[in-house]
Write an enzyme that holds these catalytic residues in place. Sequence first.
Site, PDB file in Angstrom:
ATOM      1  N   HIS A 144       0.873  -1.184   0.000  1.00 30.20           N
ATOM      2  CA  HIS A 144       0.000   0.000   0.000  1.00 30.20           C
ATOM      3  C   HIS A 144       0.903   1.226   0.000  1.00 30.20           C
ATOM      4  O   HIS A 144       1.851   1.313   0.793  1.00 30.20           O
ATOM      5  CB  HIS A 144      -0.917   0.018   1.221  1.00 30.20           C
ATOM      6  CG  HIS A 144      -1.437   1.393   1.510  1.00 30.20           C
ATOM      7  ND1 HIS A 144      -2.131   2.127   0.571  1.00 30.20           N
ATOM      8  CD2 HIS A 144      -1.332   2.191   2.603  1.00 30.20           C
ATOM      9  CE1 HIS A 144      -2.431   3.310   1.082  1.00 30.20           C
ATOM     10  NE2 HIS A 144      -1.952   3.379   2.305  1.00 30.20           N
ATOM     11  N   GLU A 174       0.239  -0.221 -21.870  1.00 29.97           N
ATOM     12  CA  GLU A 174       0.615  -1.341 -20.989  1.00 29.97           C
ATOM     13  C   GLU A 174      -0.507  -1.811 -20.076  1.00 29.97           C
ATOM     14  O   GLU A 174      -0.504  -2.948 -19.606  1.00 29.97           O
ATOM     15  CB  GLU A 174       1.787  -0.914 -20.077  1.00 29.97           C
ATOM     16  CG  GLU A 174       3.073  -0.616 -20.780  1.00 29.97           C
ATOM     17  CD  GLU A 174       3.526  -1.777 -21.633  1.00 29.97           C
ATOM     18  OE1 GLU A 174       3.801  -1.554 -22.810  1.00 29.97           O
ATOM     19  OE2 GLU A 174       3.574  -2.909 -21.125  1.00 29.97           O
ATOM     20  N   HIS A 215      -6.789   8.713  -0.951  1.00 29.71           N
ATOM     21  CA  HIS A 215      -5.857   8.074  -0.016  1.00 29.71           C
ATOM     22  C   HIS A 215      -4.669   7.425  -0.736  1.00 29.71           C
ATOM     23  O   HIS A 215      -3.536   7.858  -0.551  1.00 29.71           O
ATOM     24  CB  HIS A 215      -6.622   7.044   0.835  1.00 29.71           C
ATOM     25  CG  HIS A 215      -5.762   6.317   1.805  1.00 29.71           C
ATOM     26  ND1 HIS A 215      -6.250   5.455   2.741  1.00 29.71           N
ATOM     27  CD2 HIS A 215      -4.414   6.282   1.976  1.00 29.71           C
ATOM     28  CE1 HIS A 215      -5.260   4.955   3.464  1.00 29.71           C
ATOM     29  NE2 HIS A 215      -4.133   5.441   3.016  1.00 29.71           N
TER      30      HIS A 215
END
Length: 279
Positions: A144, A174, A215
Amino acid sequence: MTALAKLIDTVGETARDLWRRGWAERNAGNLSYRLSPEDLSGTELGEEPWQELGAHLPDVAGKAFLLTATGSFFRNLEVRPGRGDETVQSRDLGVIEIDESGSRYRALWGYQGGGGPTSELPPHLRIHAARIRTDQQKDRAILHTHPTNLIALTYALPLTTHDLTRLLWEMHTECIVVFPMGCGFLDWRLPGSEEQARATEKVFEKRTLAVWEQHGAVAIGPDFKTAFGLIETAEKAAEIYLIAAALGPISCRLSTTQLTALAEKFGVEPDPEILGQGG
Ligand code: 13P
Ligand code: ZN
């Protein structure tokens, strides 16, 4: 060198790469790895008191994980090959095991100085649980981090999993090859909450990459390099989008026909619910 020390070397390399990209300010980001018994052979383990998980997670019962400590700085985790710093590692990392009921955990190694696992232990464990439950056990490494351009997109655009995935696929050749199952989008939820963990678990039954609104990003792969590559590719597409959008209206994107051709050439099967719609 123990198997755990070797694994920690790859953690150091990953943490260095994340920090140098500017995706791991201060204590931003966390990582985990589902350990096999062999990964722990040769490492001296202790047994700290059991603690409640606050959730019942039978899929990870009896399993052990390496996780960053809450508040640890990725910048400090860098380990130069041949010059491992045991003090930094055992303060900023630790190993936990889950009990046989899947309701408690205890530290077996690390977290020296009174620390504990990342505040996002709930989503980490639930992502591992989702991959185990859906028989995708090769996936062990979760990352993360806070990639700037992906986060910026979530402030600028109203997004869904479909719309975010299409945007990323269409803005960089890609993407459909690297994440054919798409990039999950999750509305903002309190980091580390049960609510965030449960919503994330659902996404990872099917996908290996997701963005948490306002976030950051989270990804899983067989190793940290794979998880890093997923985030890196999505972040690149977000950057291309933002640069192109800053120049004026975006005049072309990869079409469904082009995306289908890419998937065929590279032998991947994109999520039909996402590839089937859009331009
Ligand atoms: P921790 O330091 O508790 O791992 O939190 C970092 C983070 O990125 C929270 O979203
Ligand atoms: Zn975060």
